[in-house]
Design a protein around this motif. Sequence first.
Motif, PDB file in Angstrom:
ATOM      1  N   GLY A 152      31.198 -15.665 -29.671  1.00 41.33           N
ATOM      2  CA  GLY A 152      32.134 -16.519 -30.388  1.00 41.33           C
ATOM      3  C   GLY A 152      31.548 -17.870 -30.730  1.00 41.33           C
ATOM      4  O   GLY A 152      30.510 -18.292 -30.205  1.00 41.33           O
ATOM      5  N   HIS A 153      32.231 -18.575 -31.625  1.00 40.57           N
ATOM      6  CA  HIS A 153      31.774 -19.874 -32.122  1.00 40.57           C
ATOM      7  C   HIS A 153      32.648 -21.008 -31.578  1.00 40.57           C
ATOM      8  O   HIS A 153      33.872 -20.958 -31.681  1.00 40.57           O
ATOM      9  N   LEU A 154      31.991 -22.024 -31.056  1.00 41.18           N
ATOM     10  CA  LEU A 154      32.652 -23.265 -30.672  1.00 41.18           C
ATOM     11  C   LEU A 154      32.190 -24.366 -31.619  1.00 41.18           C
ATOM     12  O   LEU A 154      30.985 -24.580 -31.786  1.00 41.18           O
ATOM     13  N   VAL A 155      33.145 -25.042 -32.238  1.00 39.65           N
ATOM     14  CA  VAL A 155      32.833 -26.227 -33.043  1.00 39.65           C
ATOM     15  C   VAL A 155      33.236 -27.458 -32.242  1.00 39.65           C
ATOM     16  O   VAL A 155      34.348 -27.520 -31.698  1.00 39.65           O
ATOM     17  N   ILE A 156      32.321 -28.410 -32.141  1.00 38.42           N
ATOM     18  CA  ILE A 156      32.569 -29.645 -31.409  1.00 38.42           C
ATOM     19  C   ILE A 156      32.583 -30.802 -32.396  1.00 38.42           C
ATOM     20  O   ILE A 156      31.628 -30.997 -33.151  1.00 38.42           O
ATOM     21  N   ALA A 157      33.676 -31.555 -32.405  1.00 32.87           N
ATOM     22  CA  ALA A 157      33.760 -32.765 -33.218  1.00 32.87           C
ATOM     23  C   ALA A 157      33.294 -33.938 -32.376  1.00 32.87           C
ATOM     24  O   ALA A 157      33.981 -34.339 -31.440  1.00 32.87           O
ATOM     25  N   GLU A 176      28.027 -19.504 -29.538  1.00 25.59           N
ATOM     26  CA  GLU A 176      27.452 -20.186 -30.699  1.00 25.59           C
ATOM     27  C   GLU A 176      28.108 -21.568 -30.810  1.00 25.59           C
ATOM     28  O   GLU A 176      29.313 -21.696 -30.607  1.00 25.59           O
ATOM     29  N   VAL A 177      27.299 -22.586 -31.141  1.00 29.95           N
ATOM     30  CA  VAL A 177      27.816 -23.956 -31.147  1.00 29.95           C
ATOM     31  C   VAL A 177      27.403 -24.680 -32.417  1.00 29.95           C
ATOM     32  O   VAL A 177      26.228 -24.668 -32.812  1.00 29.95           O
ATOM     33  N   THR A 178      28.386 -25.327 -33.047  1.00 31.53           N
ATOM     34  CA  THR A 178      28.132 -26.247 -34.158  1.00 31.53           C
ATOM     35  C   THR A 178      28.754 -27.590 -33.797  1.00 31.53           C
ATOM     36  O   THR A 178      29.915 -27.639 -33.369  1.00 31.53           O
ATOM     37  N   ILE A 179      27.991 -28.663 -33.963  1.00 25.42           N
ATOM     38  CA  ILE A 179      28.492 -30.017 -33.701  1.00 25.42           C
ATOM     39  C   ILE A 179      28.596 -30.767 -35.021  1.00 25.42           C
ATOM     40  O   ILE A 179      27.631 -30.831 -35.785  1.00 25.42           O
ATOM     41  N   GLU A 235      32.182 -28.495 -46.767  1.00 18.87           N
ATOM     42  CA  GLU A 235      31.634 -27.365 -46.015  1.00 18.87           C
ATOM     43  C   GLU A 235      32.734 -26.720 -45.156  1.00 18.87           C
ATOM     44  O   GLU A 235      33.708 -27.366 -44.768  1.00 18.87           O
ATOM     45  N   GLU A 236      32.539 -25.427 -44.874  1.00 21.41           N
ATOM     46  CA  GLU A 236      33.428 -24.708 -43.960  1.00 21.41           C
ATOM     47  C   GLU A 236      32.571 -24.005 -42.913  1.00 21.41           C
ATOM     48  O   GLU A 236      31.555 -23.385 -43.244  1.00 21.41           O
ATOM     49  N   HIS A 237      32.981 -24.124 -41.640  1.00 19.77           N
ATOM     50  CA  HIS A 237      32.202 -23.573 -40.535  1.00 19.77           C
ATOM     51  C   HIS A 237      33.063 -22.605 -39.743  1.00 19.77           C
ATOM     52  O   HIS A 237      34.224 -22.923 -39.420  1.00 19.77           O
ATOM     53  N   PRO A 238      32.532 -21.424 -39.418  1.00 23.87           N
ATOM     54  CA  PRO A 238      33.310 -20.489 -38.600  1.00 23.87           C
ATOM     55  C   PRO A 238      33.569 -21.073 -37.220  1.00 23.87           C
ATOM     56  O   PRO A 238      32.731 -21.786 -36.662  1.00 23.87           O
ATOM     57  N   ALA A 239      34.723 -20.780 -36.660  1.00 23.09           N
ATOM     58  CA  ALA A 239      35.073 -21.288 -35.333  1.00 23.09           C
ATOM     59  C   ALA A 239      36.141 -20.403 -34.712  1.00 23.09           C
ATOM     60  O   ALA A 239      37.052 -19.940 -35.405  1.00 23.09           O
ATOM     61  N   HIS A 240      35.994 -20.169 -33.423  1.00 25.94           N
ATOM     62  CA  HIS A 240      37.061 -19.528 -32.658  1.00 25.94           C
ATOM     63  C   HIS A 240      37.780 -20.550 -31.772  1.00 25.94           C
ATOM     64  O   HIS A 240      38.948 -20.359 -31.415  1.00 25.94           O
ATOM     65  N   ASP A 241      37.045 -21.610 -31.417  1.00 25.84           N
ATOM     66  CA  ASP A 241      37.616 -22.701 -30.627  1.00 25.84           C
ATOM     67  C   ASP A 241      37.015 -24.007 -31.114  1.00 25.84           C
ATOM     68  O   ASP A 241      35.901 -24.038 -31.652  1.00 25.84           O
ATOM     69  N   VAL A 242      37.767 -25.087 -30.914  1.00 28.60           N
ATOM     70  CA  VAL A 242      37.330 -26.421 -31.336  1.00 28.60           C
ATOM     71  C   VAL A 242      37.518 -27.383 -30.179  1.00 28.60           C
ATOM     72  O   VAL A 242      38.571 -27.387 -29.515  1.00 28.60           O
ATOM     73  N   LEU A 243      36.510 -28.207 -29.926  1.00 29.07           N
ATOM     74  CA  LEU A 243      36.616 -29.269 -28.931  1.00 29.07           C
ATOM     75  C   LEU A 243      36.602 -30.612 -29.642  1.00 29.07           C
ATOM     76  O   LEU A 243      35.674 -30.908 -30.401  1.00 29.07           O
ATOM     77  N   ALA A 244      37.614 -31.420 -29.415  1.00 27.21           N
ATOM     78  CA  ALA A 244      37.631 -32.791 -29.916  1.00 27.21           C
ATOM     79  C   ALA A 244      36.944 -33.671 -28.888  1.00 27.21           C
ATOM     80  O   ALA A 244      37.452 -33.872 -27.786  1.00 27.21           O
ATOM     81  N   ALA A 245      35.774 -34.178 -29.241  1.00 24.48           N
ATOM     82  CA  ALA A 245      35.007 -35.040 -28.339  1.00 24.48           C
ATOM     83  C   ALA A 245      34.662 -36.327 -29.079  1.00 24.48           C
ATOM     84  O   ALA A 245      33.492 -36.688 -29.247  1.00 24.48           O
ATOM     85  N   ILE A 246      35.697 -37.015 -29.542  1.00 22.01           N
ATOM     86  CA  ILE A 246      35.529 -38.184 -30.406  1.00 22.01           C
ATOM     87  C   ILE A 246      35.812 -39.482 -29.664  1.00 22.01           C
ATOM     88  O   ILE A 246      36.128 -40.500 -30.273  1.00 22.01           O
TER      89      ILE A 246
END
Length: 420
Positions: A152-157, A176-179, A235-246
């Motif tokens: 799965g994909h995690l997107v971190i803001a 999988e991780v995208t920041i 842009e659009e990025h696949p994600a199953h979960d998102v972490l707000a780290a702002i």
Amino acid sequence: MVDAHQTFVIVGGGLAGAKAAETLRAEGFTGRVILICDERDHPYERPPLSKGYLLGKDERDSVFVHEPAFYAQARIELHLGQPAVHLDPAGRTVRLGDGTLIAYDKLLLATGAEPRRLDVPGTGLAGVHHLRRLAHAERLRGVLASLGRDNGHLVIAGAGWIGLEVAAAARTYGAEVTIIEPEPTPLHGILGPELGALFTDLHGEHGVRFHFGARLTEIVGQDGMVVSVRTDDGEEHPAHDVLAAIGAAPRTALAEQAGLAVVDRADGGGIAVDAALRTSDPYIYAAGDVAAADHPLLDTRLRVEHWANALNGGPAAARAMLGQDISYDRVPYFFSDQYDLGMEYSGYAPPGSYDQVVCRGDVGKREFTAFWLHQGRVLAGMNVNVWDVAGPIQQLIRSGAPLDPDKLADPTIPLTALLT
């Protein structure tokens, strides 16, 4: 000695509050000590939540500041799961969420900080996370394990310390991780462009994808679940979960309601305190993440959100409450562990404050120490996979003496030799 019939109340059940309560007893205070915690868990430390505990290396019980029995043995009255909702400085009382009214002779506010929230569509979807509390870490640990199993994909803001540490944990689980980060490098405001790229390379080698120069603008869902995120550059990025780290905001609502002096959010926020951690009310003190203190060494008002400040600030405030002559001038310090990189940072070098960065050691091998200088004086130092030098670095900062940058960069010259 303080009157044994007095009552000292501490609002905030984190490290700063727990260590303050411990210190009051260690210093011989015999009056009542009341510790008010809005969480149901006993006071715990936060670094493991994004490090060892999140990785599954540390057991849950290891995060607690004290064994539960400690509080009864030390005659510290705990109010767990009860937030303080009203503070009356004139009457010297605190009201809890259940209506309980507690009178105090002196009060410590150690209310900490809370995660900043994303202000974008989709934040109500399942799969949007924050990391601040033990319950958050428990949930996120399960999420990362599941993402790792399912590719799965995690997107971190946000590419700050929390974002990077969670990214390292997620990759360790196999997710999988995208920041997504608006600045050009991770930790840009702390390390600057000179060393922020170090963490780009580190995480890139472990498969983390960065999307710099962009902000998250929407979390896209389907059937109540996250499926992707969109950024302001289209842009659009696949994600199953998102972490707000702002980032985190100091919890000043109680202080503001009571009319205490606070610092404007544009200047970092927090409850304004002097070098003795005393607020604008002589009977109220503040410590830890929420305190914006006059720093005698750095000659500025500073709010520090890191573990060491809570560890040392809570006891300093307790001693000040007891009437001791306190000038809290600790050099700011924090640490991070990501993959095989361990680092410590000491000092304070905000953007624009330094004119030179000097490194000693091997930056390519990630075994070095970096120094941020202004006119030859060390403002801050970061040791990366080099140990037992935080003490000398802090001594160099304290000395304020101009140094020869060539000698500072020479690893054959001990840092202690530069102090003479």
